[in-house]
Design an enzyme around this catalytic site. Structure first.
Site, PDB file in Angstrom:
ATOM      1  CG  HIS A 151      -2.074   0.899   1.116  1.00  0.00           C
ATOM      2  ND1 HIS A 151      -2.003   2.251   1.353  1.00  0.00           N
ATOM      3  CD2 HIS A 151      -3.335   0.654   0.700  1.00  0.00           C
ATOM      4  CE1 HIS A 151      -3.188   2.790   1.123  1.00  0.00           C
ATOM      5  NE2 HIS A 151      -4.006   1.851   0.723  1.00  0.00           N
ATOM      6  CG  ASP A 178      -8.312  -4.231  -3.105  1.00  0.00           C
ATOM      7  OD1 ASP A 178      -7.515  -3.319  -3.414  1.00  0.00           O
ATOM      8  OD2 ASP A 178      -9.539  -4.073  -3.044  1.00  0.00           O
TER       9      ASP A 178
HETATM   10  C1  SDX Z   1      -6.016   0.060  -3.166  1.00  0.00           C
HETATM   11  O1  SDX Z   1      -4.253   4.573  -2.127  1.00  0.00           O
HETATM   12  C2  SDX Z   1      -5.227   3.941  -1.557  1.00  0.00           C
HETATM   13  O2  SDX Z   1      -5.665   4.311  -0.477  1.00  0.00           O
HETATM   14  C3  SDX Z   1      -5.758   2.732  -2.364  1.00  0.00           C
HETATM   15  C4  SDX Z   1      -6.811   1.897  -1.625  1.00  0.00           C
HETATM   16  C5  SDX Z   1      -8.099   2.693  -1.401  1.00  0.00           C
HETATM   17  O3  SDX Z   1      -8.824   2.367  -0.464  1.00  0.00           O
HETATM   18  O4  SDX Z   1      -8.402   3.593  -2.266  1.00  0.00           O
HETATM   19  O5  SDX Z   1      -6.284   1.449  -0.389  1.00  0.00           O
HETATM   20  C6  SDX Z   1      -7.199   0.675  -2.475  1.00  0.00           C
HETATM   21  O6  SDX Z   1      -5.730   0.403  -4.290  1.00  0.00           O
HETATM   22  C7  SDX Z   1      -5.171  -0.942  -2.396  1.00  0.00           C
HETATM   23  C8  SDX Z   1      -3.950  -1.430  -3.233  1.00  0.00           C
HETATM   24  C9  SDX Z   1      -4.451  -2.516  -4.179  1.00  0.00           C
HETATM   25  N1  SDX Z   1      -3.363  -2.915  -5.111  1.00  0.00           N
HETATM   26  C10 SDX Z   1      -2.748  -4.094  -5.023  1.00  0.00           C
HETATM   27  O7  SDX Z   1      -2.950  -4.942  -4.136  1.00  0.00           O
HETATM   28  C11 SDX Z   1      -1.770  -4.384  -6.162  1.00  0.00           C
HETATM   29  C12 SDX Z   1      -0.450  -4.935  -5.591  1.00  0.00           C
HETATM   30  N2  SDX Z   1       0.192  -3.859  -4.817  1.00  0.00           N
HETATM   31  C13 SDX Z   1       1.260  -3.115  -5.497  1.00  0.00           C
HETATM   32  O8  SDX Z   1       1.026  -2.862  -6.842  1.00  0.00           O
HETATM   33  C14 SDX Z   1       1.754  -1.959  -4.638  1.00  0.00           C
HETATM   34  O9  SDX Z   1       1.900  -2.435  -3.360  1.00  0.00           O
HETATM   35  C15 SDX Z   1       0.975  -0.665  -4.592  1.00  0.00           C
HETATM   36  C16 SDX Z   1       0.799  -0.078  -5.946  1.00  0.00           C
HETATM   37  C17 SDX Z   1      -0.356  -0.864  -3.941  1.00  0.00           C
HETATM   38  C18 SDX Z   1       1.774   0.300  -3.729  1.00  0.00           C
HETATM   39  O10 SDX Z   1       2.983   0.427  -4.335  1.00  0.00           O
HETATM   40  P1  SDX Z   1       4.120   1.379  -3.688  1.00  0.00           P
HETATM   41  O11 SDX Z   1       3.819   1.772  -2.296  1.00  0.00           O
HETATM   42  O12 SDX Z   1       4.331   2.458  -4.689  1.00  0.00           O
HETATM   43  O13 SDX Z   1       5.284   0.436  -3.556  1.00  0.00           O
HETATM   44  P2  SDX Z   1       6.367   0.292  -4.661  1.00  0.00           P
HETATM   45  O14 SDX Z   1       5.679   0.019  -5.965  1.00  0.00           O
HETATM   46  O15 SDX Z   1       7.283   1.447  -4.542  1.00  0.00           O
HETATM   47  O16 SDX Z   1       7.091  -1.049  -4.196  1.00  0.00           O
HETATM   48  C19 SDX Z   1       8.116  -1.008  -3.204  1.00  0.00           C
HETATM   49  C20 SDX Z   1       8.784  -2.368  -3.339  1.00  0.00           C
HETATM   50  C21 SDX Z   1       9.181  -2.694  -4.771  1.00  0.00           C
HETATM   51  O17 SDX Z   1      10.256  -3.633  -4.700  1.00  0.00           O
HETATM   52  P3  SDX Z   1      11.767  -3.130  -5.104  1.00  0.00           P
HETATM   53  O18 SDX Z   1      11.682  -2.492  -6.472  1.00  0.00           O
HETATM   54  O19 SDX Z   1      12.124  -2.146  -4.013  1.00  0.00           O
HETATM   55  O20 SDX Z   1      12.594  -4.396  -5.102  1.00  0.00           O
HETATM   56  O21 SDX Z   1       7.837  -3.388  -2.964  1.00  0.00           O
HETATM   57  C22 SDX Z   1       7.582  -4.210  -4.089  1.00  0.00           C
HETATM   58  C23 SDX Z   1       7.993  -3.436  -5.319  1.00  0.00           C
HETATM   59  O22 SDX Z   1       8.353  -4.333  -6.368  1.00  0.00           O
HETATM   60  N3  SDX Z   1       6.136  -4.485  -4.065  1.00  0.00           N
HETATM   61  C24 SDX Z   1       5.596  -5.674  -4.279  1.00  0.00           C
HETATM   62  C25 SDX Z   1       4.207  -5.496  -4.118  1.00  0.00           C
HETATM   63  N4  SDX Z   1       3.946  -4.223  -3.820  1.00  0.00           N
HETATM   64  C26 SDX Z   1       5.147  -3.584  -3.795  1.00  0.00           C
HETATM   65  N5  SDX Z   1       6.150  -6.864  -4.585  1.00  0.00           N
HETATM   66  C27 SDX Z   1       5.308  -7.900  -4.737  1.00  0.00           C
HETATM   67  N6  SDX Z   1       3.954  -7.821  -4.596  1.00  0.00           N
HETATM   68  C28 SDX Z   1       3.383  -6.639  -4.288  1.00  0.00           C
HETATM   69  N7  SDX Z   1       2.065  -6.546  -4.171  1.00  0.00           N
END
Ligand code: SDX
Length: 391
Positions: free
Chosen positions: A271, A328
């Site tokens: 998140h 989710d």
């Molecule tokens: C919602 O904003 C809100 O409030 C949204 C929400 C709402 O109520 O409106 O809460 C609803 O959208 C919840 C999120 C739903 N999405 C997912 O579950 C999709 C999977 N999650 C990721 O795509 C990700 O966690 C995000 C987009 C939700 C958040 O991404 P961030 O905070 O920008 O984190 P990042 O992309 O900078 O990742 C940091 C690291 C990375 O690794 P490195 O490059 O440092 O090696 O964490 C990794 C990412 O690759 N990572 C994940 C991951 N999420 C982040 N790795 C594996 N699986 C994941 N889900």
């Protein structure tokens, strides 16, 4: 220079905004709507009572809530022409595409009553959106399964009417299951607002241009559709089903996520704000067991989700990146047990989020310092140069 991002220059979310609606503490896992903890609202309130709280800042009196509920019931009918709109779309259309298109189409019936500067129109269209979005959503569902649309039943409350529109059929009476009704009410409350997430920021940005509520909400629906945002609840179920059908071990799947093979992510984890457990995920997980048991449903995908969570929470890769289940991760298992198709899950998220979108839209539009939304940019492209032959 190319390949640089704003972060390289120290830009972090410069487009900050002020709001009095929702408070989140990502480290402590706190979520409050107008100061009330989400745990108390989910346990004791209703979708419409929380909608009023988000819109007007205070809990409604019993009379205010009764009048609000009654007004919404009297606006559930869609114009008969709009019902024909659905026949223009293929039955294979994703319900989120149907939802955003139909909400845009809805605005064409009220063009003379949609000036955002007219408080009476803002109130009326808030009621229209709250009343008609569930009907449009149910029609998108019925269309996708080739069943006849039902008319709304004004003798039923918001959630029960929605359940009947989705699961009732013309050929027999429909009895609302109280377990489903209470569980859905609670899930909708958990989704009603969430500060400046991507879809809410979209609604505020579009509203800041003077666009009406219908157009702003349609834009928000499209932003929510994305699998990294609201579309994640659908993506979680697809992910769990793929793991189960492939026979791949959970451990092997987690290794693939950690190695970022084919860009695979653990959907429903991580998140932008919660770097600890999402309080909503905790509440949904707690009710998942209870709801499935009371519905008499045993779904191996719930066991698989719990196994996945257990392994991930123990793994340094996820701990170092502060990745925890978000709202989710468990919701889809409950929606599936209720009988909703997977492609309706994000539509349910949109119905939940609607009151927050409407409240945030008003806040943006009424903000005396409100300017048209325009995020800052740092130009990192080519320096000035001349077109060949002009120098
Ligand atoms: C919602 O904003 C809100 O409030 C949204 C929400 C709402 O109520 O409106 O809460 C609803 O959208 C919840 C999120 C739903 N999405 C997912 O579950 C999709 C999977 N999650 C990721 O795509 C990700 O966690 C995000 C987009 C939700 C958040 O991404 P961030 O905070 O920008 O984190 P990042 O992309 O900078 O990742 C940091 C690291 C990375 O690794 P490195 O490059 O440092 O090696 O964490 C990794 C990412 O690759 N990572 C994940 C991951 N999420 C982040 N790795 C594996 N699986 C994941 N889900």
């Amino acid at each position: 220079q190319t390949g640089h991002t704003a972060l390289d220059y120290g830009f972090v979310n410069t487009a900050a905004t002020t709001s009095a609606i929702t408070y989140i503490d990502g480290d402590k896992g706190i979520l409050r709507y107008r100061g009330y903890p989400i745990e108390q609202l989910a346990q004791n309130s209703t979708y419409l009572e929380v909608a009023w709280l988000l819109l007007y800042g205070e809990l409604p009196t019993p009379d205010e809530l009764a009048a609000f509920d009654d007004r919404i019931r009297r606006h559930t009918l869609l114009h008969e022409d709009l019902k024909r709109f659905f026949s223009a779309l293929p039955h294979t259309a994703h319900p989120m595409s149907v939802l955003s298109s139909a909400v845009s189409a809805l605005s064409t019936y009220y063009e003379r009553e949609s000036d955002p500067a007219n408080p009476e129109f803002v109130e009326l269209n808030t009621i229209r959106m709250l009343a008609k979005l569930p009907v449009i959503a149910a029609y998108a569902h019925k269309k996708s399964i080739g069943q006849a649309f039902l008319y709304p039943d004004n003798s039923l409350g918001f959630v029960d009417n929605f359940l009947k529109l989705n699961f009732g059929v013309l050929s027999e009476p429909y009895e609302v299951n109280p377990v489903m009704s209470r569980a859905l009410e609670r899930l909708l409350i958990l989704h009603e607002d969430h500060e400046q997430n991507a879809s809410t920021s979209t609604v505020r940005l579009v509203g800041s241009t003077g666009a009406n509520q219908f157009s702003s909400i349609s834009a928000g629906i499209n932003a929510l559709y994305g699998p990294l945002h609201g579309g994640a609840n659908e993506a979680v179920l697809d992910m769990l089903a793929r793991i189960r059908e492939s026979g791949e071990s959970v451990q092997r799947f987690v290794e693939r996520v950690k190695n970022k093979e084919d860009g695979v992510k653990l959907m429903g984890f991580g998140h932008r704000v919660y770097k600890n457990y999402d309080p909503r995920a905790k509440l949904v997980k707690e009710s998942a067991d209870e709801v499935l048991r009371e519905l008499g449903v045993h779904d191996p995908l719930l066991d698989l989700a719990k196994e996945l969570e257990e392994i991930a929470l123990e793994d340094d890769y996820f701990k170092e990146r502060r990745l925890y289940p978000n709202v989710d991760f468990y919701t889809g298992v409950i929606y599936k047990a209720m009988g909703f198709p997977t492609r309706m899950f994000t539509v349910l998220f949109a119905i939940g989020r609607l009151p927050g979108w409407l409240a945030q839209w008003r806040e943006a539009v009424n903000d005396p310092h409100s300017k048209i939304g325009r995020p800052q940019q740092l130009y990192v492209g080519s320096p000035e140069r001349n077109y060949p032959g002009t120098a």
